[in-house]
Design a protein around this motif. Structure first.
Motif, mmCIF file in Angstrom:
data_model
loop_
_atom_site.group_PDB
_atom_site.id
_atom_site.type_symbol
_atom_site.label_atom_id
_atom_site.label_comp_id
_atom_site.label_asym_id
_atom_site.label_seq_id
_atom_site.Cartn_x
_atom_site.Cartn_y
_atom_site.Cartn_z
ATOM 1 N N ASP A 258 -1.613 0.899 0.039
ATOM 2 C CA ASP A 258 -0.621 -0.179 0.071
ATOM 3 C C ASP A 258 0.680 0.387 -0.485
ATOM 4 O O ASP A 258 0.772 0.717 -1.673
ATOM 5 C CB ASP A 258 -1.076 -1.360 -0.785
ATOM 6 C CG ASP A 258 -2.223 -2.110 -0.154
ATOM 7 O OD1 ASP A 258 -1.993 -2.812 0.846
ATOM 8 O OD2 ASP A 258 -3.369 -1.990 -0.643
ATOM 9 N N PRO A 260 5.036 0.137 -0.611
ATOM 10 C CA PRO A 260 6.255 -0.611 -0.284
ATOM 11 C C PRO A 260 7.081 0.120 0.767
ATOM 12 O O PRO A 260 7.126 1.345 0.812
ATOM 13 C CB PRO A 260 6.991 -0.676 -1.628
ATOM 14 C CG PRO A 260 5.955 -0.423 -2.675
ATOM 15 C CD PRO A 260 4.972 0.505 -2.043
ATOM 16 N N LYS A 262 10.194 0.520 0.914
ATOM 17 C CA LYS A 262 11.265 1.333 0.331
ATOM 18 C C LYS A 262 10.773 2.733 -0.022
ATOM 19 O O LYS A 262 11.539 3.709 0.038
ATOM 20 C CB LYS A 262 11.855 0.652 -0.905
ATOM 21 C CG LYS A 262 10.894 0.464 -2.061
ATOM 22 C CD LYS A 262 11.559 -0.235 -3.237
ATOM 23 C CE LYS A 262 10.598 -0.456 -4.406
ATOM 24 N NZ LYS A 262 10.087 0.826 -4.963
ATOM 25 N N THR A 283 1.929 -1.938 4.878
ATOM 26 C CA THR A 283 3.321 -2.050 4.457
ATOM 27 C C THR A 283 4.014 -3.114 5.298
ATOM 28 O O THR A 283 3.415 -3.697 6.210
ATOM 29 C CB THR A 283 4.040 -0.692 4.594
ATOM 30 O OG1 THR A 283 5.302 -0.764 3.927
ATOM 31 C CG2 THR A 283 4.247 -0.320 6.052
ATOM 32 N N ASN A 284 5.269 -3.346 5.027
ATOM 33 C CA ASN A 284 6.076 -4.262 5.814
ATOM 34 C C ASN A 284 6.830 -3.445 6.860
ATOM 35 O O ASN A 284 7.871 -2.862 6.591
ATOM 36 C CB ASN A 284 7.062 -5.011 4.909
ATOM 37 C CG ASN A 284 7.788 -6.122 5.640
ATOM 38 O OD1 ASN A 284 8.132 -5.988 6.808
ATOM 39 N ND2 ASN A 284 8.030 -7.222 4.943
ATOM 40 N N ASN A 320 -0.112 -5.782 0.406
ATOM 41 C CA ASN A 320 1.171 -5.975 1.077
ATOM 42 C C ASN A 320 0.995 -6.822 2.314
ATOM 43 O O ASN A 320 -0.058 -6.861 2.923
ATOM 44 C CB ASN A 320 1.790 -4.626 1.469
ATOM 45 C CG ASN A 320 2.371 -3.901 0.265
ATOM 46 O OD1 ASN A 320 2.988 -4.497 -0.576
ATOM 47 N ND2 ASN A 320 2.137 -2.598 0.222
#
Length: 329
Positions: A258, A260, A262, A283-284, A320
């Protein structure tokens, strides 16, 4: 019978695969199979695989080549598989059936010794590490041991390593050897990291001038209940900046990672020459796609990208939220 069996292969590469299913293999039976092969100078094995529930007793039980068979028996072995289903404890006693002199032709090694390598066990194998071009060690090994071992592989072209990172593993004052790997083109490193460990994993300033494909993965283990939310990235790659500038293929993947968006963006900023990107993490993705667009200053995150593959299956326990925009296929 053995000579007739291998005689049918004529000029094709000859292989021998020994797999003893018993925890304590019947060594007399194994020797009866192996000895006729290695005592026949007309049979030159190029691909050798030795597998067992516990490998070390098998290797030590086979004895010394000078005692039981022709000491030149391994001279043509180019590919070696050593596979133990259970871990063997480390020992000061070397594996005497191998030596750099007997394994002059060895270039490819696949090694597994149970789920987790015992510290120091690689030192008991007298293998010409500096000659190997392809190495896969699929047991987990401590990061400090990997950093001591990896510089020995100076001829490496492709490598696969599974590395654990514990809170107590690395001494901040420890100096590790740094080496040049001029032929390395393909490197896979999978790290097992607990969220209790908030320190980014850093690489030594190795030289990888020919590296084309880097695979990074994290097997993320759950933090303890008292651990704060992770505030630092998983990796610090700045020591590899020169290598990453020229990297053409990158894979970021592991079903239990998981990460981020960024943190992924921070990695991609270091890889402006990427042509192929594969991601299989939680992630997104919408946030990442936003970074692919050219900004007002003409900057694009990965301007040379030709192929982008998402290889990920939704994990209901993921930390996430994974979203993919409807306009992206």
């Amino acid at each position: 019978m053995v000579k007739n069996h291998y005689g049918r292969s004529k000029d094709l590469p000859k292989s021998l695969d020994v797999d003893t299913a018993s925890l304590y293999p019947q060594l007399d039976l194994v020797k009866s199979v192996i000895t006729p092969v290695f005592n026949n100078e007309d049979i030159e094995i190029e691909n050798l695989a030795l597998r067992s529930d516990v490998l070390s007793p098998l290797l030590r039980g086979l004895g010394t080549p000078a005692e039981r068979w022709n000491p030149n028996a391994f001279r043509k072995v180019e590919s070696l598989v050593l596979y133990s289903r259970a871990s063997s404890g480390s020992s000061e006693e070397d594996i005497v059936i191998f030596s750099p002199e007997r394994l002059k032709a060895l270039r490819r090694l696949s090694f597994r010794n149970g789920h987790m390598l015992s510290r120091g066990i690689l030192d008991t194998y007298a293998i010409p590490w500096q000659n190997l071009t392809h190495v896969a060690i699929t047991s987990w090994m401590a990061i400090e041991e990997w950093k001591q071992f990896f510089p020995k592989l100076t001829s490496l072209e492709e490598g696969i390593f599974y590395i654990t990172v514990e809170l107590s593993d690395e001494d901040p004052f420890q100096v590790y050897p740094v080496s040049q790997h001029r032929a390395l083109s393909n490197l896979t490193t999978i790290f097992k990291i607990s969220d209790d460990n908030q320190t980014p994993v850093s690489f030594e300033p190795y030289g990888f001038p020919q590296l084309q494909h880097l695979r990074l993965g994290v097997h993320q283990t759950p933090p303890s209940s008292t651990t704060p939310t992770r505030s630092h990235p998983f990796f610090d790659l700045h020591n590899l900046q020169n290598t990453l500038n020229n990297l053409t293929a990158l894979s970021l993947s592991h079903p239990k990672w998981d990460v981020p968006a960024k943190d992924i963006t921070a990695i991609l900023i270091l890889t402006p020459s990427l042509r192929s990107l594969t991601m299989g993490v939680s992630t997104n993705y919408d946030r990442i796609f936003e970074q692919f667009q050219v900004d007002w200053n003409g900057f694009a995150l990965v301007p040379c990208l030709e192929e982008f593959v998402i290889d990920w299956i939704l994990d209901p326990l993921s930390l996430n939220v994974v979203t993919v925009g409807s306009g992206v296929s």
